[in-house]
Motif scaffolding. Structure first.
Motif, PDB file in Angstrom:
ATOM      1  N   UNK A 129       0.413  -0.969   0.467  1.00  0.00           N
ATOM      2  CA  UNK A 129       0.042   0.054   0.508  1.00  0.00           C
ATOM      3  C   UNK A 129       0.928   0.930   0.104  1.00  0.00           C
ATOM      4  N   UNK A 130       0.344   2.198  -0.510  1.00  0.00           N
ATOM      5  CA  UNK A 130       0.413   3.723  -0.599  1.00  0.00           C
ATOM      6  C   UNK A 130      -0.285   4.508   0.696  1.00  0.00           C
ATOM      7  N   UNK A 131       1.146   4.631   2.070  1.00  0.00           N
ATOM      8  CA  UNK A 131       0.112   5.458   2.677  1.00  0.00           C
ATOM      9  C   UNK A 131       0.582   7.681   2.397  1.00  0.00           C
ATOM     10  N   UNK A 132       1.100   7.613   1.370  1.00  0.00           N
ATOM     11  CA  UNK A 132       1.531   8.805   0.872  1.00  0.00           C
ATOM     12  C   UNK A 132       2.184   9.160  -0.647  1.00  0.00           C
ATOM     13  N   UNK A 133       1.975  10.017  -1.700  1.00  0.00           N
ATOM     14  CA  UNK A 133       2.440   9.274  -2.978  1.00  0.00           C
ATOM     15  C   UNK A 133       4.449   8.806  -3.046  1.00  0.00           C
ATOM     16  N   UNK A 134       5.014   9.341  -1.634  1.00  0.00           N
ATOM     17  CA  UNK A 134       6.045   9.090  -1.625  1.00  0.00           C
ATOM     18  C   UNK A 134       6.350   7.863  -0.948  1.00  0.00           C
ATOM     19  N   UNK A 135       5.837   7.074  -0.864  1.00  0.00           N
ATOM     20  CA  UNK A 135       5.786   5.892   0.516  1.00  0.00           C
ATOM     21  C   UNK A 135       5.056   5.382  -0.517  1.00  0.00           C
ATOM     22  N   UNK A 136       6.261   3.633  -0.103  1.00  0.00           N
ATOM     23  CA  UNK A 136       5.954   2.121  -0.753  1.00  0.00           C
ATOM     24  C   UNK A 136       6.303   1.078   0.851  1.00  0.00           C
ATOM     25  N   UNK A 137       4.808   0.521   0.943  1.00  0.00           N
ATOM     26  CA  UNK A 137       4.979  -0.146   2.019  1.00  0.00           C
ATOM     27  C   UNK A 137       4.622  -1.629   1.818  1.00  0.00           C
TER      28      UNK A 137
END
Length: 222
Positions: A129-137
């Motif tokens: 999932x992506x909690x923000x445009x710059x994060x990949x989790x």
């Protein structure tokens, strides 16, 4: 003879008067109902010390007999010195255990957490999932969330714009730089005033523009 008969009658009247209630033996008479009730209040119970063990409910166990004194206790053996209970080394409860039962000697985990919690939201194991445009989790099997933050390149302009759902800023008008307080596009010379002609550094968009003075039009008019 008449005198002796008279003395005998006197003794018959005196002897019953000399018999008092204290002289009556109570063992010859059954106790009434009140006496029977009071005697039952002083019952003597058996002493099981050295002979057996008693659990919380009052049940008696023989010497050498194994029993459980409570639902959450370990098994015990009844001895002359009292119950001797097992104290095993119980396995550790999983740190992610969400349901623990204590019905046996050792606590037992019945349910392990099978999801990750991140910023108030739950995610399945291995879910990305992506909690923000710059994060990949991603939710790892250890119930921990591992994230990677995007590394944005330095923009080639002095006025980058952040677009919705995009991590890195973009130069909507292409590369540029500052000439004083004026933004000029890169790749061409720009006359910023009557005396200065400027252009941007090649590749160094964050540096101010290089300018060269020309013959000012104002002086020519004079």
């Amino acid at each position: 003879m008449a005198l002796r008969i008279h003395e005998a009658w006197i003794l018959l009247f005196i002897i019953p008067a000399l018999v008092t209630p204290a002289a009556i033996n109570h063992e010859d008479y059954p106790a009434d109902e009140g006496d029977q009730t009071s005697s039952n209040d002083n019952l003597i119970f058996d002493d099981y010390r050295g002979k057996g063990c008693v659990d919380d409910s009052g049940f008696v166990y023989k010497l050498g007999e194994r029993f459980f004194p409570g639902h959450s206790n370990c098994p015990c053996v009844c001895t002359e010195d009292g119950p001797v209970c097992d104290q095993p080394e119980c396995p550790k409860i999983h740190p992610k255990c969400t349901k623990v039962e204590h019905n046996g000697c050792c606590p037992e985990c019945k349910e392990v957490k099978n999801f990750c919690e991140y910023h108030g939201k739950n995610y399945k194991i291995l879910e990305e999932f992506k909690p923000s445009p710059c994060e990949w989790c991603r939710c790892e099997p250890s119930n921990e969330v591992h994230c990677v933050v995007a590394d944005c390149a330095v923009p080639e302009c002095v006025n980058p714009v952040y677009e919705p759902e995009q991590c890195c800023p973009v130069c909507k008008n292409g590369p540029n730089c500052f000439a004083g307080t004026t933004i000029i596009p890169a790749g061409i010379e720009v006359k910023v005033d009557d005396c200065n002609l400027c252009h941007c550094h090649n590749g160094d968009w964050w540096k101010p523009a290089q300018c060269s003075k020309r013959e000012c039009q104002g002086k020519q008019a004079l």
